[in-house]
Design an enzyme around this catalytic site. Structure first.
Site, PDB file in Angstrom:
ATOM      1  N   SER A   6       0.848  -1.204   0.000  1.00 46.51           N
ATOM      2  CA  SER A   6       0.000   0.000   0.000  1.00 46.51           C
ATOM      3  C   SER A   6       0.877   1.245   0.000  1.00 46.51           C
ATOM      4  CB  SER A   6      -0.896   0.011   1.235  1.00 46.51           C
ATOM      5  OG  SER A   6      -1.450   1.309   1.382  1.00 46.51           O
ATOM      6  N   HIS A  31      -1.353  -1.442  -4.086  1.00 48.32           N
ATOM      7  CA  HIS A  31      -2.608  -1.052  -3.433  1.00 48.32           C
ATOM      8  C   HIS A  31      -2.670   0.471  -3.301  1.00 48.32           C
ATOM      9  CE1 HIS A  31      -6.063  -2.084  -0.848  1.00 48.32           C
ATOM     10  NE2 HIS A  31      -5.673  -1.092  -0.056  1.00 48.32           N
ATOM     11  N   ASP A  33      -4.894   3.544  -1.940  1.00 50.60           N
ATOM     12  CA  ASP A  33      -5.978   3.889  -1.018  1.00 50.60           C
ATOM     13  C   ASP A  33      -6.528   5.274  -1.315  1.00 50.60           C
ATOM     14  OD1 ASP A  33      -6.198   1.633   0.875  1.00 50.60           O
ATOM     15  OD2 ASP A  33      -4.102   2.115   1.330  1.00 50.60           O
ATOM     16  N   MET A  35      -9.171   8.038  -0.286  1.00 56.37           N
ATOM     17  CA  MET A  35     -10.044   8.436   0.843  1.00 56.37           C
ATOM     18  C   MET A  35     -10.586   9.835   0.598  1.00 56.37           C
ATOM     19  SD  MET A  35      -7.782   7.156   4.076  1.00 56.37           S
ATOM     20  CE  MET A  35      -6.811   5.639   4.013  1.00 56.37           C
ATOM     21  N   HIS A  64      -8.460   0.819  -3.876  1.00 56.08           N
ATOM     22  CA  HIS A  64      -9.393   0.654  -2.758  1.00 56.08           C
ATOM     23  C   HIS A  64     -10.026   2.010  -2.482  1.00 56.08           C
ATOM     24  CE1 HIS A  64      -9.649  -0.236   1.894  1.00 56.08           C
ATOM     25  NE2 HIS A  64     -10.837  -0.201   1.331  1.00 56.08           N
ATOM     26  N   MET A  66     -12.310   4.350  -0.464  1.00 56.79           N
ATOM     27  CA  MET A  66     -13.022   4.547   0.800  1.00 56.79           C
ATOM     28  C   MET A  66     -13.747   5.879   0.677  1.00 56.79           C
ATOM     29  SD  MET A  66      -9.904   3.208   3.126  1.00 56.79           S
ATOM     30  CE  MET A  66      -8.818   3.230   1.709  1.00 56.79           C
ATOM     31  N   MET A 139     -11.267  -5.840   5.782  1.00 55.19           N
ATOM     32  CA  MET A 139     -10.516  -4.842   6.543  1.00 55.19           C
ATOM     33  C   MET A 139     -10.222  -5.389   7.933  1.00 55.19           C
ATOM     34  SD  MET A 139      -9.855  -2.261   4.655  1.00 55.19           S
ATOM     35  CE  MET A 139      -9.042  -1.346   5.967  1.00 55.19           C
ATOM     36  N   ASP A 177      -6.530  -6.484   4.537  1.00 61.13           N
ATOM     37  CA  ASP A 177      -5.959  -5.134   4.545  1.00 61.13           C
ATOM     38  C   ASP A 177      -6.006  -4.510   5.933  1.00 61.13           C
ATOM     39  OD1 ASP A 177      -5.148  -2.563   3.924  1.00 61.13           O
ATOM     40  OD2 ASP A 177      -6.921  -2.054   2.734  1.00 61.13           O
ATOM     41  N   GLY A 199       1.204  -1.984   4.110  1.00 57.12           N
ATOM     42  CA  GLY A 199       1.636  -0.597   3.938  1.00 57.12           C
ATOM     43  C   GLY A 199       2.856  -0.323   4.781  1.00 57.12           C
TER      44      GLY A 199
HETATM   45  C1  DX5 Z   1      -6.356   1.703   5.645  1.00 59.64           C
HETATM   46  C2  DX5 Z   1      -5.965   1.303   4.262  1.00 59.64           C
HETATM   47  C3  DX5 Z   1      -4.844   0.362   4.202  1.00 59.64           C
HETATM   48  C4  DX5 Z   1      -3.542   0.872   4.784  1.00 59.64           C
HETATM   49  C5  DX5 Z   1      -2.831  -0.309   5.355  1.00 59.64           C
HETATM   50  O1  DX5 Z   1      -7.573   2.321   5.618  1.00 59.64           O
HETATM   51  O2  DX5 Z   1      -7.034   0.704   3.589  1.00 59.64           O
HETATM   52  O3  DX5 Z   1      -4.622  -0.116   2.886  1.00 59.64           O
HETATM   53  O4  DX5 Z   1      -2.707   1.499   3.861  1.00 59.64           O
HETATM   54  O5  DX5 Z   1      -1.720   0.114   6.038  1.00 59.64           O
HETATM   55  P1  DX5 Z   1      -0.971  -0.827   7.082  1.00 59.64           P
HETATM   56  O6  DX5 Z   1      -0.497  -2.012   6.319  1.00 59.64           O
HETATM   57  O7  DX5 Z   1       0.120   0.030   7.594  1.00 59.64           O
HETATM   58  O8  DX5 Z   1      -1.965  -1.199   8.140  1.00 59.64           O
HETATM   59 ZN    ZN Z   2      -6.578  -0.258   1.637  1.00 57.05          ZN
END
Ligand code: DX5
Ligand code: ZN
Length: 224
Positions: A6, A31, A33, A35, A64, A66, A139, A177, A199
């Site tokens: 990520s 990946h 993200d 948001m 992904h 969100m 998640m 994730d 990530g």
């Molecule tokens: C959180 C994201 C994840 C995040 C994971 O909302 O969807 O993809 O980047 O990060 P780590 O691996 O550090 O938990």
């Molecule tokens: Zn994610």
């Protein structure tokens, strides 16, 4: 095992270089993200950044989202270069329609559930096969931030999800994730995860030789 690093924990000022490192290390997916500051508190990245990433990598772009009103952004993310778009069941008024839209844009569809949403909530959508998805994203932290602690209850949820998936004529891939690290990755794979998002476990290094540390981190997961 599919590793989907990520970029949320990457150095955004050196994004191209850091993507290359994980690509060279053998990661198959990336990946991304997205948001919106509404569905989750933070605002991260959108279509323009995805478009630039698409130009510099051949990695499968696992996007992904969100965001609220996912249906409004599917076409733009697909055009920007997403290979799959995973949206949240909790954010969609009409999940079937979102899945249909994603497929209409010629890419793979994924659906994600937050830690508080039971696996059963996916049943009507998946088992009736009205709108099959290629990916389910579980998640294992509250969505919104990188670097959070893995929620232990996710192991049980993964088992439940796996049993649901195998009932489907074409079982979707299962991706986990949030808080994935060196301690829980093998167990997640044993329980049936097909893809792991990591990530901070890949990019979150303070090592002076950042590039080497990132490559080694990715290598650890890929060697499992
Ligand atoms: C959180 C994201 C994840 C995040 C994971 O909302 O969807 O993809 O980047 O990060 P780590 O691996 O550090 O938990
Ligand atoms: Zn994610």
């Amino acid at each position: 095992m599919i590793l989907s690093p990520s970029i949320l924990s990457a150095d955004f000022a050196a994004l191209g270089r850091e993507i290359k490192i994980v690509e060279d290390a053998g990661a198959q997916w990336l990946h991304v993200d997205v948001m919106d500051g509404v569905f989750v508190p933070q605002i991260t990245i959108g279509e323009p950044v995805l478009k630039s990433i698409r130009k510099i990598t051949g990695l499968f772009l696992d996007v992904h989202i969100m965001i609220t009103h996912p249906e409004r952004h599917i076409e733009a993310f697909a055009k920007a270069g997403a290979d799959s778009i995973t949206f949240h069941l909790e954010a969609a008024e009409d999940p079937e329609e979102v899945i249909r839209l994603i497929h209409e844009n010629g890419i793979k569809a994924g659906i994600s559930i937050k830690p508080g949403t039971p696996v059963e909530a996916l049943k009507p959508l998946l088992l009736e096969q009205k709108a099959p998805v290629e990916l389910i994203l579980l998640m294992s932290v509250e969505p919104g931030f990188g670097g959070q602690k893995f929620m232990e209850g996710s192991f049980e949820k993964l088992k439940g999800l796996k049993s649901l998936a195998i009932e489907m004529p074409k079982p979707p891939l299962i991706e986990v994730d949030g808080g994935v690290n060196r301690d829980n990755a093998s167990r997640l794979m044993e329980l049936g995860a097909d893809a792991l998002v990591a990530g901070s476990a890949v990019f979150g290094t303070k090592d002076a030789d950042r590039e080497k540390a990132i490559a080694e981190n990715a290598g650890f997961f890929l060697g499992l």
